[in-house]
Design an enzyme around this catalytic site. Structure first.
Site, PDB file in Angstrom:
ATOM      1  N   TYR A 155       0.846  -1.184   0.000  1.00 21.63           N
ATOM      2  CA  TYR A 155       0.000   0.000   0.000  1.00 21.63           C
ATOM      3  C   TYR A 155       0.884   1.237   0.000  1.00 21.63           C
ATOM      4  CZ  TYR A 155      -2.891   3.782   1.749  1.00 21.63           C
ATOM      5  OH  TYR A 155      -3.528   4.985   1.894  1.00 21.63           O
ATOM      6  N   GLU A 191      -3.802   7.313  -3.718  1.00 20.90           N
ATOM      7  CA  GLU A 191      -3.457   5.994  -3.182  1.00 20.90           C
ATOM      8  C   GLU A 191      -3.178   5.006  -4.310  1.00 20.90           C
ATOM      9  OE1 GLU A 191      -5.993   5.462   0.966  1.00 20.90           O
ATOM     10  OE2 GLU A 191      -6.780   4.635  -0.886  1.00 20.90           O
TER      11      GLU A 191
END
Lengths: 291, 380, 291, 380
Positions: B101, B190
């Site tokens: 991530y 993101e």
């Protein structure tokens, strides 16, 4: 005495020849604020209302009129630029009223201010009103009253509502401060609260928060640790749905955090009463303050 | 402004991030054509502005043309958390060996962009943050210097301690993501997950970007990224009228000046047992045309049974505001009761003006909310 | 005593596992330099020559081995990054040997160093050799000798030539410093001269300049004003054609300025002898120093 | 690396600077075609890497096709300060009401990019700097914040005190020029002049950019901007062999390790009455192939009558260097005398090796230079 301003505050208004800048400069002057200069590039040499000289740059206003504080009413695309200019010219307090300033601009400007020891209030805020001393911004003077209560808020009209009730109850204010509803602001709750705590004339204060971020939680922890003065609080946005921006760019519950419930819990855990309704704020303050 | 995965990926590509190819299809045939162009296997990914798309069945691995046809058929038109799927992204499927991530957002406390990264990729990061916050590494970024090589590499090596080549790819992706974030005026960006193939090649296979509404003026092209179909029609109308509006599921329409007061008004409606129909900040001016726009938007919701004006007249005088409201309401054909509370300069003059109309005046916010709740309840 | 280094200098070599970094680390170690660590990302855990631990980051080298000085041997594309890393980790002296670093990278890194009070030497320099104390860089140790003369130069081998002659004449050195030939360098003549002037063991010094910029002129003015120690100088590049870069990125006569003639004139006007030939430097120093 | 006006303008355009259209032509017919495409009047501008092009007659206003033909014919092939014109830029002519100078360079003292601007545009700025330095305004730019709005506008207003619209255009051009400078890794970027038309519209009508050689590695495309025709063939060869070389008009070829020592060697050749043929820094290693390359380049100049090696062996041992030189010279067919001076570690062993060859050894730099001068003089 008040926080952030005093009798030596000499104001330059950036954007004084604009519609909002002009209107609110008149209001500030009418309240007795010491506006020594205005700035609009290209308008240098004009006079505002026959009494305030307009310059092409803040530097000139500082050099020729000793301005030490700037109030900014320029459109969003130029707001950060105006802040850099005021700081570079030597202003130590800058109040940026402008709504809609890109957040990245504020992220970039912040270290510039820190390097120069400049305090910024806002952007997207009503500014500051120290009854009897000065008005830097757009708070209505008709509702304030000199007295011992400090007020700090992320909101505009909700602040007025509370000031109105304080004044109606005979509780005047040392300073009413709207810090603004954007995610990145120059002066946050902690800064304001520390200042109120250090101000000998402020005997008690009110903190008006809203959803988004955790500034209220941090302030609660700080107050519990450091502050002996009576404080009451209010949090707007209990009914706000998650993920939606409620007007202010900073008023958003995201990823389940920044909710009104969390803030209320943290404040109450720190011994700070949280009013259920705006009208409960004054009674709550009176109760803990015993005055 | 939230944008779709495929739009976020376009931005990422512009800034050099390693994003696999991909295009969107609005029909099953388009989807099949694209898949044939890329070769198999492909992923068929619903494009909706919400999370949890995979769990909802909106993302399907499709090894053959038949699979693409079947999956696109199933996904197009699907409802995911109230969002209808109008488009699917067709993108080559890559083998996944590991998932990470990488995200950035504006951190209010440091007043900086905050880089967050974790080796727990491919799952909901909010859950990771809750359960195992120690697995998320954070690095605030000094805007004066950007995300420096050693800062990025340090993060890369925390995620991949035993593989410097992967650590460098992660670091490079983080630096590019930062540049993309700043240049696009994002408020959130993101990559989840950033994956490595078994051969060790990194790819950003999902992308999420929120753009700062305040900065859209300097990115004229971004206005085209707005998915008008994904917006509530009343919110779209409000945006076009430059009103700050959020639709809710209630019956008391609220028109308030100021965001904080508007939230407090909604809260008070709830406190007194009512249900606010919306958040609406009408702003500083109360010109009749602005009031007309606001009323039109609120009244487009058939659930609304009463309307509540809560205006604190600070610098604008209340009598002027009252005149604006009266002019606006008289120019329209309104069948629901309207409660008006005006406080501040010249409030008595304002109430005198209202007394000559059908508008229901109130002195305090509490009184106004209680009246509006009652009227809405009686009408429901 | 020497300038910029002392017995507490603990060195980390960035790029220690590279060809040049490894070679010169061996040389530095052989001279007794206190290299406490090396850094090459991805090589953490290895040992260099069985005695120097290699880490993945300068931060680790500082935390685990107390490094306070970095010597950088990394390729040009990573050189500025290595400087940021060393400064961020807390090194207060950084010597960047790397040749070919983009100038814009140096422009950007400079304020980062200033904010942290870090001294940079270089880039594109041979570094520093304080005979008997430490060698930080690539100067050959065979030609130096302990003694009272300071030497500062924008050049490499021309420096060696002069050091060789000094040593041959029995004039040892406190510190031999090559500041590098790039347009933007961390430590310039003025910094070095000020340090030599303040160093009680440095009794006289030599300044070797070259075409490009006006650092020599500035140094001359400073010396005339502030420095009582004997100084001689040499300027390379009298025959260099204008507009051509003579090897060093900074060695260029542009727009008619930065010529050797100008520099010579300024130095002589400040009372600093300028040797015509490299071999004249030592006699010139002996003459004014009377030693 | 210096680039042509049209190439600099392409870079400026990419960063949003207001540059009039324009394309280069290598022939008269191409020039005419372009002019017909743009419409008349146009400017025909020689593209050579030197200043003073206008004075030399290399820039011509051309109101008709005939003028373009005549001027292109005259300019193509023209020699300007030793530079042959291979290309002309055809660009629409604009009416000029006022001219300004905007430039940026690396300032060694502040270690920052320095913005310089003047209302004395369109003339040689070096002359302005000499005669009336007070007419050039300067602003060092903090790289952490860039050229800020108020800094740029302040400069703009110094140049145009009475016209805020022009001042803003100048300020905007300065800010864009700064971004272009940083992103292209320039060492110099100039617009001279930046003009306003009588209608008040600003244009960058000339452009000069020098690129930082050290940064070319991160701009792979810029290598294509190099004008190989404008380079001395020996300098081109040296560059390709990664040798630092500058051709001079002399007869003593110099091979030296280190730029400072190489300059000092040239100076010493001159001091002793000789004429250096070149600057050449052979760098740290003295591998035979590098020496061969260097000798080849130097010997390609028929003027060279003697060669001088001046090597200070610091960390590399002199005997190793001697072996390299011997191997290189033996592999070549060289008809000029070669003097070799090697000082440093193992210098005596080195001289012993040289004694067994035709190479002329020397102990000191002075001795070596004097010997080389003598040999070159004798051969001339």
């Amino acid at each position: 005495m008040a926080i952030f301003v005093d009798q030596n505050t000499k104001v330059v208004v950036q954007g004084i020849t604009g519609r909002d800048g002009g209107f609110h400069s008149s209001q500030m002057l009418a309240y007795g604020t010491d506006i020594v200069a205005g700035v609009t590039p290209g308008r240098g040499g004009q006079m505002f209302e026959d009494k305030v000289p307009v310059y092409n740059s803040v530097k000139q206003a500082v050099e020729e009129k000793g301005a030490n504080t700037s109030v900014i009413f320029v459109p969003p695309f130029g707001a950060a630029g105006a802040i850099y200019e005021a700081a570079d010219a030597g202003c130590k307090l800058i109040v940026c009223i402008t709504e809609g300033v890109p957040t990245v601009d504020m992220v970039k400007v912040m270290p510039y201010l820190q390097e120069r020891g400049v305090r910024l209030i806002g952007p997207n805020c009503p500014g500051l009103l120290a009854p009897g001393i000065a008005k830097l911004g757009i708070l209505p003077t008709s509702i304030v009253k000199e007295g011992p209560v400090g007020l700090v808020s992320r909101s505009g009209t909700l602040t007025y509502e509370v000031v109105y009730q304080l004044s109606a109850a005979g509780l005047g204010q040392t300073t009413c401060l709207g810090i603004g509803g954007d995610p990145v602001i120059g002066t946050n709750f902690m800064d304001a609260i520390e200042a109120f705590n250090n101000d000998p004339l402020t005997e008690a204060f009110v903190m008006i928060g809203e959803i988004g971020g955790d500034a209220e939680e941090q302030a609660a922890a700080w107050i519990q640790e450091n502050c002996k003065k009576p404080v009451v609080s209010f949090i707007a946005g209990q009914t706000a749905p998650p993920g939606k921006r409620m007007g202010h760019a900073g008023a958003i519950v995201s990823g389940g955090s920044g909710t009104a419930a969390e803030k209320k819990k943290a404040l109450e855990a720190a011994g700070i009463p949280v009013a259920e309704r705006p009208m409960d704020i004054v009674p709550a303050l009176q109760e803990i303050w015993k005055r | 402004m939230n944008i779709h995965e495929y739009q976020a990926k376009d931005i990422f590509r512009d800034f050099g991030l390693p994003v696999p190819g991909g295009k969107v299809a609005a029909t099953v045939d388009e989807a099949v054509d694209l898949a044939n162009e890329y070769g198999y296997p492909v992923m068929v990914k619903c494009q909706v502005l919400t999370g949890g798309r995979g769990k909802a069945g909106g993302i399907k691995f499709s090894p053959t043309e038949d699979d693409v046809r079947k999956n696109a058929e199933a996904i197009l038109g699907m409802d995911i958390k109230g969002h209808t799927v109008h488009k699917v992204l067709i993108t080559p499927a890559v083998d996944i060996e590991s998932e990470y991530y990488i995200g950035m957002l504006i951190d209010r406390n440091t007043k900086r962009v905050l880089l967050m990264a974790s080796a727990e990729g491919g799952v909901e990061i909010e859950q990771v943050a809750k359960d195992t916050p120690e697995l998320i590494f954070k690095q605030p970024i000094d805007p004066r210097f950007g995300l420096l090589d050693h800062e990025a590499l340090d993060m890369g090596m925390r995620l991949c301690p035993d593989d410097i080549k992967k650590a460098r790819q992660l670091a490079s992706a983080m630096q590019k993501l930062y540049v993309a974030f700043m240049h696009s005026d994002a408020s959130l960006a993101e990559i989840n997950p950033f994956i490595f193939t078994p051969e060790g090649k990194g790819h950003a296979i999902d992308a999420k970007v929120n753009l700062d509404d305040n900065a859209l003026f300097r990115h004229p092209g971004y206005e085209d990224l707005r998915d008008l179909d994904a917006e509530d029609p009343s919110e779209r109308e409000a945006r076009q009228a430059e009103l700050s509006f959020v639709k809710l599921e209630g019956n008391v329409g609220c028109l308030v000046n100021g965001a904080g007061l508007a939230m407090a008004t909604m809260d008070l409606v709830k406190y007194y047992g009512g249900r606010p129909a919306n958040f609406l900040d009408i702003g500083g001016s109360s010109k009749p045309e602005k009031v007309v726009n606001a009323l039109t938007i609120i009244l487009s919701d058939p659930e609304v049974k009463a309307i509540l004006f809560n205006i604190f007249g600070g610098i604008t005088r209340c009598d002027d505001v009252a005149k604006g409201i009266i002019a606006a309401t008289e120019s329209m054909d309104i069948h629901v009761p309207i409660v008006v509370r005006l406080t501040g300069t010249n409030e008595e003059e304002a109430r005198a003006l209202l007394a000559e109309t059908d508008l229901v005046p109130a002195e305090t916010m509490d009184e106004a909310v209680q009246k509006a709740n009652e009227l809405a309840g009686a009408a429901s």
